[in-house]
Design a protein around this motif. Structure first.
Motif, short mmCIF file in Angstrom:
data_model
loop_
_atom_site.label_atom_id
_atom_site.label_comp_id
_atom_site.label_asym_id
_atom_site.label_seq_id
_atom_site.Cartn_x
_atom_site.Cartn_y
_atom_site.Cartn_z
N ARG A 47 56.46 32.91 -29.01
CA ARG A 47 57.45 32.16 -29.59
C ARG A 47 57.88 34.10 -31.10
O ARG A 47 58.86 34.41 -31.22
CB ARG A 47 57.91 31.33 -30.48
N ARG A 108 58.78 36.42 -22.20
CA ARG A 108 60.10 36.38 -22.15
C ARG A 108 60.82 35.30 -21.64
O ARG A 108 61.12 34.52 -21.89
CB ARG A 108 60.75 37.59 -22.53
N ASP A 109 60.62 35.52 -20.37
CA ASP A 109 61.97 34.47 -19.15
C ASP A 109 60.60 33.23 -18.85
O ASP A 109 61.85 32.35 -19.18
CB ASP A 109 61.53 35.41 -17.41
N GLU A 112 62.04 31.16 -22.82
CA GLU A 112 63.88 31.40 -22.44
C GLU A 112 63.93 30.37 -21.29
O GLU A 112 65.20 29.64 -21.63
CB GLU A 112 64.22 32.82 -22.10
N HIS A 113 63.78 30.43 -20.55
CA HIS A 113 64.05 30.27 -18.85
C HIS A 113 63.58 28.82 -19.00
O HIS A 113 63.86 27.81 -18.02
CB HIS A 113 64.46 30.74 -17.35
N GLU A 116 62.53 26.60 -23.55
CA GLU A 116 63.22 26.14 -25.01
C GLU A 116 64.46 26.44 -23.74
O GLU A 116 65.81 25.64 -24.85
CB GLU A 116 63.64 27.95 -25.47
N GLU A 117 64.74 26.51 -22.75
CA GLU A 117 65.76 25.63 -21.78
C GLU A 117 65.99 24.83 -21.98
O GLU A 117 67.57 23.95 -22.08
CB GLU A 117 65.59 26.17 -20.33
#
Length: 130
Positions: A47, A108-109, A112-113, A116-117
């Motif tokens: 992060r 990153r993906d 994020e997905h 964190e989603e």
């Protein structure tokens, strides 16, 4: 549960394969990535890198605030599974090389997905029902 309550095995549906045949990564590689960011220190490292794009090991360690020996262990884990890139470069005013780290596109993906989603969904749920 009585023996007759069980579903016959010929009626148990099997899920589709999780990856297409021409996938660039194996299932084991994807699972290793998920396992890597499942640790709180590695999650914080990734992060922090995403928030800063690229950091030296020294700057990253101070931002994450973790013991030196633990920090390097976790950083190497992230590099090994492909969530973080490591590169060395020489600055104009230095005699040696400095090591810099940055998140990969997959890093990153997956953050994020993935985790964190799930956190976003929980916030939305709590806002909708509180």
């Amino acid at each position: 549960m009585a023996e007759t309550d069980r579903r016959p095995t010929d009626r148990v549906r099997k899920p589709e394969p999780p990856l297409p045949k021409e996938s660039g990564l194996t299932l084991e590689e994807y699972l290793a990535m998920q396992q890597a960011i499942g640790h709180p220190t590695r999650f914080r490292i990734l992060r922090t890198l995403i928030a800063n794009d690229e950091l030296s090991a020294t700057d990253l360690k101070s931002a994450v605030d973790v013991e030196s020996h633990n920090f390097h262990y976790h950083l190497v884990e992230l590099v090994e599974v492909g969530l973080v890139d490591k590169r060395q470069r020489r600055t104009a005013d230095s005699q040696g090389f400095y090591t810099y780290y940055r998140p990969t596109r997959m890093g990153r993906d997956i953050l994020e997905h993935g985790v964190e989603e799930l956190m976003r969904r929980e916030r939305e749920f709590n806002e909708a029902y509180s």
